[in-house]
Design a protein around this motif. Structure first.
Motif, PDB file in Angstrom:
ATOM      1  N   SER A 131      -5.281   2.527   3.477  1.00  0.00           N
ATOM      2  CA  SER A 131      -5.077   1.104   3.764  1.00  0.00           C
ATOM      3  C   SER A 131      -3.760   0.891   4.502  1.00  0.00           C
ATOM      4  CB  SER A 131      -5.080   0.293   2.465  1.00  0.00           C
ATOM      5  OG  SER A 131      -6.338   0.391   1.826  1.00  0.00           O
ATOM      6  N   TYR A 189       2.273   1.772  -3.617  1.00  0.00           N
ATOM      7  CA  TYR A 189       1.297   2.220  -4.609  1.00  0.00           C
ATOM      8  C   TYR A 189       0.387   3.336  -4.066  1.00  0.00           C
ATOM      9  CZ  TYR A 189       2.981  -1.730  -7.251  1.00  0.00           C
ATOM     10  OH  TYR A 189       3.794  -2.609  -7.938  1.00  0.00           O
ATOM     11  N   LYS A 190       0.863   4.046  -3.010  1.00  0.00           N
ATOM     12  CA  LYS A 190       0.239   5.277  -2.508  1.00  0.00           C
ATOM     13  C   LYS A 190      -1.210   5.087  -2.069  1.00  0.00           C
ATOM     14  CE  LYS A 190       3.866   7.884  -3.613  1.00  0.00           C
ATOM     15  NZ  LYS A 190       4.753   6.873  -4.166  1.00  0.00           N
ATOM     16  N   GLN A 191      -1.553   3.904  -1.568  1.00  0.00           N
ATOM     17  CA  GLN A 191      -2.890   3.674  -1.017  1.00  0.00           C
ATOM     18  C   GLN A 191      -2.797   3.917   0.494  1.00  0.00           C
ATOM     19  OE1 GLN A 191      -4.641   0.002  -2.434  1.00  0.00           O
ATOM     20  NE2 GLN A 191      -3.607   0.181  -4.418  1.00  0.00           N
ATOM     21  N   PHE A 231       0.821  -1.210   0.000  1.00  0.00           N
ATOM     22  CA  PHE A 231       0.000   0.000   0.000  1.00  0.00           C
ATOM     23  C   PHE A 231       0.859   1.267   0.000  1.00  0.00           C
ATOM     24  CE2 PHE A 231      -3.294  -2.841   2.102  1.00  0.00           C
ATOM     25  CZ  PHE A 231      -4.034  -2.979   0.942  1.00  0.00           C
TER      26      PHE A 231
END
Length: 645
Positions: free
Chosen positions: A297, A292-294, A289
């Motif tokens: 989460s 991928y810049k989430q 996370f």
């Protein structure tokens, strides 16, 4: 940060006798309660051994680590039972594996490998086949230290054997649990190849794992702990292929979802096992996370990981790193910098962990201590036999008198052997402590240099870049950059000061440590109530004396004290170490009964041994003795030692 814990966990599952019903930590009995239930007949032998394994896994999951001797005492009933019948070989294996897991949780990797080798010996005796416990532990240990080439080298040593597993499984010529240990080696090997970018070798490793697992699935019960754990780690292989090597977002997420499914689908698996696997999945989810810049989460799983007991080597450092990356993703650069500074402060704790990674020394120390415990057990057993013979003597005085004389003679011989072993163990442990201390000082200097040359240089470069940016920026931006520049300068000052502090501390402890070794030797041999002891080591005496010369000086002290005990009937012992250029001089003196000669050249084995040790470093040894006492003086020239080093 998760690999060490999970290696311990997986190994313990390989030798479990059967799956057990899941336990809830709050409702699970203590080891004392389990011992009582077994002794009262409330638990069968099989139920008791399963319950003990569940108990210790739950303790590890809760972050509980034991001192080695404490855990040995807690498992005393388990050990007694495990060695009571040949049919309980699995329990003997699990006994050593539990000791190994406990050592590994406490970052005592050499001790952990020692007990794993004992477990392998039991497996070899029971099944006649070679497991991969030690090789797997070493591979995971090298992954933790980012030494990926050593992982590959360890795998290559076992590769020919592992490649036979599919054929051995087809012909049913290998124990299933031993075959399942392939994942101990192939999982860290896949991580190493993925990190090194060697996709060809990575794919070959995964293909071999698939071939072995395909045959295992046909023969293993799907509900067993071993099958559950191997299945989970097989999914882990694909995650490292897609995330670490190929950087494929969707396939990485799919691999994580299959790991999640593998972990939570089977509700019959023991809570201790699932609880120890959860951090593996959570740390991988956080990395995914963050990459991928989430951010939402990532924040959720960071919070979950923070609630996990700190059972990992770099738990605090890893959490600081995760939180720093999350703040940077959110554009909160100042907070990210402060969190990164927290990670810098964690270097002190990481340094102590690195110092504990002196595996060969800890292995040898564990072996010596374990053998010492075996000797103590033998002495206790001998005492019980003697007491029994004395009781029998009441009914058969004449016959027992003869037996008693024979036993006493044997006892004296045994006691002499035990004393020799203890003396050897004492000097070996003192020598190992001196080697360990030298390694600590060397590691401390290396860390100081790395901190000074690496982090300090990086911060200085960043500070310079910020100064240039501030000159070219608008006033508002220039003010922000100046604030960040000041914070970096503060971190630079901390890092540079810490590097000098560590370096100076490493230089200043040799003499104090050496004096402590001598104190330990004297305390172990000379009782405080009977002897007065004097120890003095001058400053800078050992600065140019190599390690082997220091150890030989310790052995000279040990032999001199032995002579004092045997012959002198002394009350006072003095040990002095000082420089008398161009040499280092060691003096061991007592006030016991010497000889009438002022200078003796006695050629007994002890004196000759001390003389040989001094002469092999280009030095001399002199023995002066008279009715008022004996003085042994060893002189080692410094010039020869400096040239040799």
């Amino acid at each position: 940060m998760q690999r060490k814990t999970l290696t311990c966990l997986f190994i313990s599952m390989l030798t479990a006798v059967a799956p057990t019903t899941a336990l809830i930590a709050d409702e699970s009995p203590t080891i004392q309660q389990l011992d009582a239930q077994w002794k009262q007949g409330e638990l069968s032998t099989r139920e008791y051994t399963r319950a003990v394994n569940d108990w210790i896994n739950l303790e590890f999951t809760a972050g509980v680590h034991f001192h080695r001797d404490t855990l040995i005492q807690r498992l005393s009933t388990f050990r007694e039972l495990a060695w009571s019948a040949d049919s309980l070989s699995a329990s003997r294996i699990n006994y050593y594996i539990n000791l190994s897991n406990n050592a590994n949780y406490g970052n005592r990797e050499g001790e952990g490998i020692y007990f794993l080798e004992k477990a392998e010996q039991e497996i070899l005796a029971a099944h006649g086949e070679k497991p991969l416990l030690v090789a797997g532990r070493k591979c995971n240990m090298y992954v933790d230290k980012r030494n990926y080439k050593k992982v590959v080298a360890t795998y290559n040593e076992e590769r020919d054997y592992i490649e036979q597993f599919p054929e051995l499984l087809q012909s049913k010529a290998i124990n299933l649990n031993i075959a399942a240990s392939f994942i101990n080696v192939l999982n860290p090997t896949a991580i190493a190849y993925a990190t090194l970018g060697d996709t060809t070798s990575l794919n070959e490793t995964i293909a071999l794992a698939e071939a072995i697992y395909s045959e295992l699935e046909k023969q293993m019960k799907p509900t067993s702990h071993t099958a559950f754990t191997v299945h989970f780690y097989m999914k882990n292989l694909y995650y490292h292929k897609y995330f670490t090597a190929e950087h494929h977002q969707q396939k990485s997420l799919d691999a994580l979802n299959t790991m999640r499914t593998a972990l939570y689908t089977d509700t019959t698996i023991a809570a201790g096992l699932v609880g120890q696997l959860v951090p593996v999945l959570e740390t991988k989810l956080i990395d995914y996370f963050l990459t991928y810049k989430q951010n939402d989460s990532a924040a959720f799983y960071i919070a979950k990981l923070k609630a996990t007991p700190g059972v990992f080597t770099d738990h605090d450092f890893a959490l600081s790193r995760f939180e720093s990356e999350l703040l940077a993703n959110q554009g909160k650069y100042q907070l990210a910098f402060e969190r990164a500074t927290d990670a810098v402060h964690d270097i002190d704790s990481i340094q102590s962990i690195l110092i504990n990674d002196i595996d060969e020394l800890l292995y040898a120390h564990t072996e010596a201590e374990f053998n010492r415990q075996a000797l103590q057990t033998a002495e206790q057993e001998k005492g019980r036999r003697t007491a029994w013979l004395i009781a029998v003597s009441v009914f058969a005085v004449a016959a027992v008198a003869i037996v008693y004389l024979i036993i006493r003679r044997r006892e004296k011989k045994t006691q002499a052997q035990i004393e020799n072993l203890n003396n050897a163990a004492n000097i070996q442990i003192a020598a190992m402590e001196e080697i360990k201390t030298q390694a600590v000082r060397d590691e401390q200097k290396r860390l100081a240099r790395d901190l000074h040359d690496g982090l300090s240089s990086t911060l200085a470069g960043a500070k310079l870049q910020l100064e240039l940016l501030a000159l070219d920026s608008v006033p508002k931006t220039a003010g922000i950059l100046t604030d960040i520049q000041n914070q970096i300068e503060q971190a630079y000052t901390i890092a540079r000061g810490k590097s000098h502090q560590w370096y100076d501390m490493a230089d200043g402890s040799a003499e104090a440590d050496f004096a402590q070794r001598i104190q330990q030797l004297l305390d172990s041999a000379l009782a405080d109530g009977h002897y007065t002891k004097e120890i003095h080591v001058d400053d800078d005496t050992l600065s140019h004396l190599p390690l082997d010369a220091r150890i030989d000086l310790l052995r000279i002290v040990q032999e001199a004290i032995t002579n004092t005990l045997k012959h002198a009937n002394a009350r006072h012992v003095a040990v002095l170490l000082y420089r008398e250029d161009p040499a280092v001089v060691l003096s061991v003196a007592d006030d016991g009964k010497g000889t009438k000669s002022k200078n003796t050249s006695r050629t007994g084995i002890g004196v000759q041994s001390m003389r040989d040790r001094a002469e092999q470093h280009g030095g001399t040894l002199r023995v002066e003795s008279n009715p008022n006492g004996t003085q042994i003086t060893a002189s080692i020239p410094l010039a020869l030692q400096i040239a040799a080093s």
